[in-house]
Design a protein around this motif. Structure first.
Motif, PDB file in Angstrom:
ATOM      1  N   ALA A 160     -13.729  -4.190   1.943  1.00  0.00           N
ATOM      2  CA  ALA A 160     -14.216  -4.711   0.675  1.00  0.00           C
ATOM      3  C   ALA A 160     -13.075  -5.337  -0.108  1.00  0.00           C
ATOM      4  N   LEU A 161     -13.363  -6.405  -0.852  1.00  0.00           N
ATOM      5  CA  LEU A 161     -12.326  -7.082  -1.622  1.00  0.00           C
ATOM      6  C   LEU A 161     -11.926  -6.205  -2.797  1.00  0.00           C
ATOM      7  N   GLY A 205      -4.828  -9.728   3.392  1.00  0.00           N
ATOM      8  CA  GLY A 205      -5.925  -9.152   4.165  1.00  0.00           C
ATOM      9  C   GLY A 205      -5.571  -7.800   4.738  1.00  0.00           C
ATOM     10  N   ALA A 206      -4.337  -7.672   5.235  1.00  0.00           N
ATOM     11  CA  ALA A 206      -3.911  -6.382   5.793  1.00  0.00           C
ATOM     12  C   ALA A 206      -3.862  -5.319   4.705  1.00  0.00           C
ATOM     13  N   TYR A 207      -3.407  -5.693   3.507  1.00  0.00           N
ATOM     14  CA  TYR A 207      -3.365  -4.736   2.399  1.00  0.00           C
ATOM     15  C   TYR A 207      -4.774  -4.268   2.044  1.00  0.00           C
ATOM     16  N   ARG A 208      -5.690  -5.223   1.951  1.00  0.00           N
ATOM     17  CA  ARG A 208      -7.055  -4.860   1.574  1.00  0.00           C
ATOM     18  C   ARG A 208      -7.715  -3.999   2.643  1.00  0.00           C
ATOM     19  N   ASP A 250       0.737 -16.987   5.894  1.00  0.00           N
ATOM     20  CA  ASP A 250       1.288 -15.646   6.128  1.00  0.00           C
ATOM     21  C   ASP A 250       0.944 -14.710   4.975  1.00  0.00           C
ATOM     22  N   HIS A 251       0.998 -15.236   3.769  1.00  0.00           N
ATOM     23  CA  HIS A 251       0.683 -14.416   2.598  1.00  0.00           C
ATOM     24  C   HIS A 251      -0.769 -13.943   2.644  1.00  0.00           C
ATOM     25  N   ASN A 252      -1.675 -14.846   2.991  1.00  0.00           N
ATOM     26  CA  ASN A 252      -3.089 -14.464   3.055  1.00  0.00           C
ATOM     27  C   ASN A 252      -3.324 -13.386   4.110  1.00  0.00           C
ATOM     28  N   ARG A 253      -2.610 -13.484   5.226  1.00  0.00           N
ATOM     29  CA  ARG A 253      -2.721 -12.425   6.240  1.00  0.00           C
ATOM     30  C   ARG A 253      -2.214 -11.094   5.680  1.00  0.00           C
ATOM     31  N   GLY A 290       0.790  -1.231   0.000  1.00  0.00           N
ATOM     32  CA  GLY A 290       0.000   0.000   0.000  1.00  0.00           C
ATOM     33  C   GLY A 290       0.815   1.270   0.000  1.00  0.00           C
ATOM     34  N   THR A 291       2.145   1.147   0.116  1.00  0.00           N
ATOM     35  CA  THR A 291       3.012   2.339   0.133  1.00  0.00           C
ATOM     36  C   THR A 291       4.005   2.329  -1.024  1.00  0.00           C
ATOM     37  N   GLY A 292       3.803   1.452  -1.997  1.00  0.00           N
ATOM     38  CA  GLY A 292       4.711   1.360  -3.141  1.00  0.00           C
ATOM     39  C   GLY A 292       5.647   0.174  -3.070  1.00  0.00           C
TER      40      GLY A 292
END
Length: 339
Positions: free
Chosen positions: A330-331, A319-322, A313-316, A301-303
């Motif tokens: 929202a997805l 989720g944090a990015y979204r 871990d990737h899914n977490r 989210g910051t570049g």
């Protein structure tokens, strides 16, 4: 030519005979007097003899107009002929330069150089457009393959052919790729220079952050070793538009599933070829990847990106990015999501 020699000889004789008079003094003054140019300017001095050189310089306001100024210039060329021949090229003449100054430039100055910068990550379509629009190049555009040229700044002279300039760009990539290949840390997943080039082009398009390149390279190498799909969004985009530029929208599920020789979501291993011209840093990143067991990355989210070694871990991270991108959760599409 004979007529010009006769004219020069007669003028020399006239000036010698009148050496004690005002004409010779006036001619000497004009030889060293400031010229009419109010600012420095680049002038293309063509081939074709002294007459065309004089006409060009007068038209460009480097030397004064009129027959007398032209005659003084011709005589000066003859009297100073031991200083060297006059060159045809694009040359820069200084503001208010005299005939003496102009002759020095014509004999000793280096031609004007025009820079052209090929940024990292351009596709072959974009490189061709860049070279085609570059000023003062000549000749047709030769064929060019993806990943042929090394991104950097090149200098060229007026009238250089596009073929010659692109040959230099290709040579720079060949030389650089050879040097990187010799200095690499060998891994079985990168058996040849072509593989290194393809993978470097993917790294180039995946991240613009220098510190991440080696880590992105490690992710792809780890996936190749395990037989996992690389699932690189930029390869899918390239398969859609062949490097014409951004799609203008997030990749859809249909696009991610569409068959293509570049779709690393549907095909195992690397795409069929490079997807851009990678720079030296991306080549080095693939030749010397980071250590670690990372298999996933997603935009933070910051570049930049967040890397993970497991799907949980990737899914977490996804989720944090979204959550950051959409406060209500929202997805939304995200580079790296779904890997």
């Amino acid at each position: 030519m004979f007529k010009r020699l006769v004219t020069t000889g007669l003028l020399l004789l006239a000036l010698l005979c009148m050496g004690a008079g005002g004409v010779a003094g006036w001619a000497w003054w004009m030889y060293g007097a400031p010229g009419p140019a109010t600012q420095a300017r680049a002038v293309v001095v063509p081939r074709g003899g002294l007459g065309s050189t004089v006409a060009t310089l007068q038209h460009a306001r480097v030397i004064r107009d009129g027959r007398l100024a032209a005659l003084v210039f011709r005589v000066a060329v003859h009297l100073t002929r031991r200083d060297g021949v006059l060159h045809a090229a694009e040359l820069e003449f200084r503001a208010y330069g005299s005939i003496r100054d102009a002759l020095f430039v014509l004999r000793h100055a280096r031609p004007v150089l025009h820079p052209i910068t090929v940024p990292e990550g351009l596709s072959v379509i974009q490189v061709i457009d860049l070279v085609d629009r570059a000023p003062v190049l000549s000749g047709p555009m030769p064929s060019l393959a993806e990943g042929d040229v090394l991104p950097q700044t090149y200098d060229y002279e007026w009238g250089t052919s596009r073929a010659a300039l692109l040959a230099r760009m290709r040579g720079a990539m060949d030389t650089t790729l050879d040097a990187v290949w010799r200095d690499r840390t060998p891994v079985p997943e990168i058996p040849d220079r072509r593989t290194l080039l393809i993978l470097a082009s993917m790294v180039e398009r995946e991240t613009a952050i220098p510190a991440e390149r080696k880590q992105v390279a490690r992710v792809f190498i780890n996936r190749l070793r395990l037989g996992m799909r690389l699932q690189s969004d930029p390869t899918v985009v390239y398969g859609i538009n062949h490097g014409a530029g951004p799609l203008g929208h997030a990749l859809t599920r249909a696009e991610l599933a569409a068959p293509s020789a570049y779709n690393t979501y549907t095909l195992p291993g690397l795409p069929v070829g490079p997807i851009c011209s990678p720079g030296r840093a991306a080549l080095d990143a693939v030749a010397h990847p980071a250590d670690g067991d990372a298999l996933y990355f997603v935009a933070d989210g910051t570049g930049g990106h967040v890397f993970a070694g497991s799907l949980a871990d990737h899914n977490r991270n996804v989720g944090a990015y979204r959550a950051r991108k959409e406060p209500q959760g929202a997805l939304t599409g995200a580079t790296g999501a779904g890997r």
